[in-house]
Write a protein that holds these residues in place. Structure first.
Motif, PDB file in Angstrom:
ATOM      1  N   GLU A 110       0.690  -1.221   0.022  1.00  0.00           N
ATOM      2  CA  GLU A 110      -0.040  -0.036  -0.284  1.00  0.00           C
ATOM      3  C   GLU A 110       0.607   0.905   0.156  1.00  0.00           C
ATOM      4  N   GLY A 111       1.027   2.015  -1.284  1.00  0.00           N
ATOM      5  CA  GLY A 111       1.831   2.907  -1.085  1.00  0.00           C
ATOM      6  C   GLY A 111       0.867   4.061  -0.564  1.00  0.00           C
ATOM      7  N   ALA A 112       2.422   5.030  -0.261  1.00  0.00           N
ATOM      8  CA  ALA A 112       1.878   6.357   0.644  1.00  0.00           C
ATOM      9  C   ALA A 112       0.489   7.482  -0.456  1.00  0.00           C
ATOM     10  N   ASP A 113       1.284   6.603  -1.153  1.00  0.00           N
ATOM     11  CA  ASP A 113       0.261   7.364  -2.687  1.00  0.00           C
ATOM     12  C   ASP A 113      -1.329   6.714  -2.387  1.00  0.00           C
ATOM     13  N   GLY A 114      -1.487   5.528  -1.616  1.00  0.00           N
ATOM     14  CA  GLY A 114      -2.761   5.528  -1.738  1.00  0.00           C
ATOM     15  C   GLY A 114      -3.349   3.790  -2.716  1.00  0.00           C
ATOM     16  N   VAL A 115      -1.708   3.779  -3.154  1.00  0.00           N
ATOM     17  CA  VAL A 115      -1.778   3.220  -4.640  1.00  0.00           C
ATOM     18  C   VAL A 115      -1.670   1.490  -3.758  1.00  0.00           C
ATOM     19  N   LYS A 116      -2.663   0.283  -4.056  1.00  0.00           N
ATOM     20  CA  LYS A 116      -2.815  -1.480  -3.442  1.00  0.00           C
ATOM     21  C   LYS A 116      -2.292  -1.921  -4.300  1.00  0.00           C
ATOM     22  N   LYS A 117      -1.221  -2.840  -4.228  1.00  0.00           N
ATOM     23  CA  LYS A 117      -1.133  -4.032  -5.253  1.00  0.00           C
ATOM     24  C   LYS A 117      -0.947  -4.917  -4.565  1.00  0.00           C
ATOM     25  N   LYS A 118      -1.357  -5.729  -5.171  1.00  0.00           N
ATOM     26  CA  LYS A 118      -0.985  -7.557  -4.419  1.00  0.00           C
ATOM     27  C   LYS A 118      -0.431  -8.654  -5.537  1.00  0.00           C
ATOM     28  N   SER A 119       0.713  -8.901  -5.083  1.00  0.00           N
ATOM     29  CA  SER A 119       1.470 -10.018  -5.620  1.00  0.00           C
ATOM     30  C   SER A 119       1.439 -11.280  -4.902  1.00  0.00           C
ATOM     31  N   LYS A 120       0.809 -12.588  -5.682  1.00  0.00           N
ATOM     32  CA  LYS A 120       0.617 -13.995  -4.701  1.00  0.00           C
ATOM     33  C   LYS A 120       2.020 -14.625  -5.601  1.00  0.00           C
ATOM     34  N   LEU A 121       2.275 -15.836  -4.256  1.00  0.00           N
ATOM     35  CA  LEU A 121       3.545 -17.057  -5.199  1.00  0.00           C
ATOM     36  C   LEU A 121       2.840 -17.808  -4.045  1.00  0.00           C
ATOM     37  N   ASN A 122       3.128 -19.101  -5.378  1.00  0.00           N
ATOM     38  CA  ASN A 122       2.141 -20.543  -4.889  1.00  0.00           C
ATOM     39  C   ASN A 122       3.584 -21.702  -5.383  1.00  0.00           C
ATOM     40  N   LEU A 123       3.975 -21.285  -4.316  1.00  0.00           N
ATOM     41  CA  LEU A 123       5.316 -22.603  -4.314  1.00  0.00           C
ATOM     42  C   LEU A 123       4.807 -24.271  -3.928  1.00  0.00           C
ATOM     43  N   VAL A 124       4.818 -24.871  -4.921  1.00  0.00           N
ATOM     44  CA  VAL A 124       4.043 -26.460  -5.086  1.00  0.00           C
ATOM     45  C   VAL A 124       4.990 -27.449  -5.263  1.00  0.00           C
ATOM     46  N   ASP A 125       4.803 -28.329  -4.040  1.00  0.00           N
ATOM     47  CA  ASP A 125       5.789 -29.687  -4.030  1.00  0.00           C
ATOM     48  C   ASP A 125       4.296 -31.124  -4.271  1.00  0.00           C
ATOM     49  N   LEU A 126       5.031 -32.012  -5.505  1.00  0.00           N
ATOM     50  CA  LEU A 126       4.386 -33.114  -5.244  1.00  0.00           C
ATOM     51  C   LEU A 126       4.078 -33.559  -4.449  1.00  0.00           C
ATOM     52  N   ALA A 127       3.552 -34.999  -4.554  1.00  0.00           N
ATOM     53  CA  ALA A 127       3.399 -36.115  -3.805  1.00  0.00           C
ATOM     54  C   ALA A 127       4.704 -37.297  -4.221  1.00  0.00           C
ATOM     55  N   GLY A 128       5.007 -37.780  -3.811  1.00  0.00           N
ATOM     56  CA  GLY A 128       6.415 -38.432  -4.701  1.00  0.00           C
ATOM     57  C   GLY A 128       7.322 -37.825  -5.440  1.00  0.00           C
ATOM     58  N   SER A 129       7.486 -36.245  -5.339  1.00  0.00           N
ATOM     59  CA  SER A 129       8.241 -35.999  -6.257  1.00  0.00           C
ATOM     60  C   SER A 129       9.876 -36.718  -6.068  1.00  0.00           C
ATOM     61  N   GLU A 130      10.313 -37.020  -4.297  1.00  0.00           N
ATOM     62  CA  GLU A 130      11.531 -37.321  -4.178  1.00  0.00           C
ATOM     63  C   GLU A 130      12.343 -38.191  -5.375  1.00  0.00           C
ATOM     64  N   ARG A 131      10.269 -39.196  -5.776  1.00  0.00           N
ATOM     65  CA  ARG A 131      10.996 -40.033  -7.091  1.00  0.00           C
ATOM     66  C   ARG A 131      11.422 -39.190  -8.581  1.00  0.00           C
ATOM     67  N   VAL A 132      10.676 -38.582  -8.564  1.00  0.00           N
ATOM     68  CA  VAL A 132      10.458 -38.453 -10.152  1.00  0.00           C
ATOM     69  C   VAL A 132      11.857 -37.010 -10.204  1.00  0.00           C
ATOM     70  N   ASN A 133      12.672 -36.658  -9.135  1.00  0.00           N
ATOM     71  CA  ASN A 133      14.040 -36.069  -9.301  1.00  0.00           C
ATOM     72  C   ASN A 133      14.816 -36.885  -9.207  1.00  0.00           C
ATOM     73  N   ILE A 134      14.747 -38.485  -9.172  1.00  0.00           N
ATOM     74  CA  ILE A 134      16.047 -39.150  -8.839  1.00  0.00           C
ATOM     75  C   ILE A 134      15.825 -40.164 -10.753  1.00  0.00           C
ATOM     76  N   LEU A 135      15.045 -39.901 -10.922  1.00  0.00           N
ATOM     77  CA  LEU A 135      14.787 -41.239 -12.456  1.00  0.00           C
ATOM     78  C   LEU A 135      14.847 -39.981 -13.545  1.00  0.00           C
ATOM     79  N   THR A 136      14.211 -38.979 -13.135  1.00  0.00           N
ATOM     80  CA  THR A 136      14.541 -37.278 -14.828  1.00  0.00           C
ATOM     81  C   THR A 136      15.427 -37.019 -14.514  1.00  0.00           C
ATOM     82  N   LEU A 137      16.518 -36.849 -13.821  1.00  0.00           N
ATOM     83  CA  LEU A 137      18.190 -36.482 -13.563  1.00  0.00           C
ATOM     84  C   LEU A 137      18.779 -36.581 -14.929  1.00  0.00           C
TER      85      LEU A 137
END
Length: 172
Positions: A110-137
């Motif tokens: 929220e800026g001093a001039d009244g401007v309001k901005k919103k940002s969203k960040l979604n961090l996703v962890d997929l189930a079983g991704s430890e296997r994906v990392n090993i197999l797809t390397l």
């Protein structure tokens, strides 16, 4: 750990913005998708619904939203959610995730001039991704080598620098 340093960087920026008379805050939510149900990992509510509104856009109703004023509060949210996550043993890992999770971070400026901005960040962890990392390397390593050889065939401009335009690489 890179995630911790990035969270510290975000709060350093918040301090910088607030030093110039602006107001900023950061909020976190943490949900899991398990057996086709959406659950909040902070308040343990189950079977949450996806909603849409003109102001919020698409969101998960009834999830807990925690205002975080320090990096340590963000890490606490992550810790609580990690402890509440559905896990089980597999051949790859004694404590394998059984659910997909999303850490939702929302930054409001929220800026001093009244401007309001919103940002969203979604961090996703997929189930079983430890296997994906090993197999797809190996696959991604080979894919990267193939892309590198293709890039070397592209004629480049002065100093071999690409020009970025509309999220695509455009070369002279």
């Amino acid at each position: 750990m890179k995630t911790k340093s990035k969270i510290h960087d975000i709060f350093a920026k918040i301090e910088e913005f607030e030093g110039t008379g602006n107001h900023c805050y950061l909020s976190c939510s943490y949900i899991e998708i398990y057996n086709e149900c959406i659950n909040c990992l902070l308040n343990r509510k189950e079977n949450l619904k996806i909603r849409e509104s003109p102001l919020e856009g698409i969101y998960v109703a009834d999830r807990a939203i925690k205002i975080c004023k320090t990096p340590e509060q963000v890490f606490e949210v992550i810790s609580i959610a990690t402890n509440n996550r559905a896990v089980g043993a597999t051949n790859q890992n004694a404590r394998s995730s059984r659910s997909h999770t999303i850490l939702m971070i929302e930054f409001v400026y929220e800026g001093a001039d009244g401007v309001k901005k919103k940002s969203k960040l979604n961090l996703v962890d997929l189930a079983g991704s430890e296997r994906v990392n090993i197999l797809t390397l190996f696959y991604f390593k080979n894919l990267d080598c193939q892309n590198r050889s293709r890039r070397n065939k592209i004629k480049r401009g002065p100093k071999n620098k690409p020009i970025f335009n509309n999220s695509r690489n455009v070369y002279h």
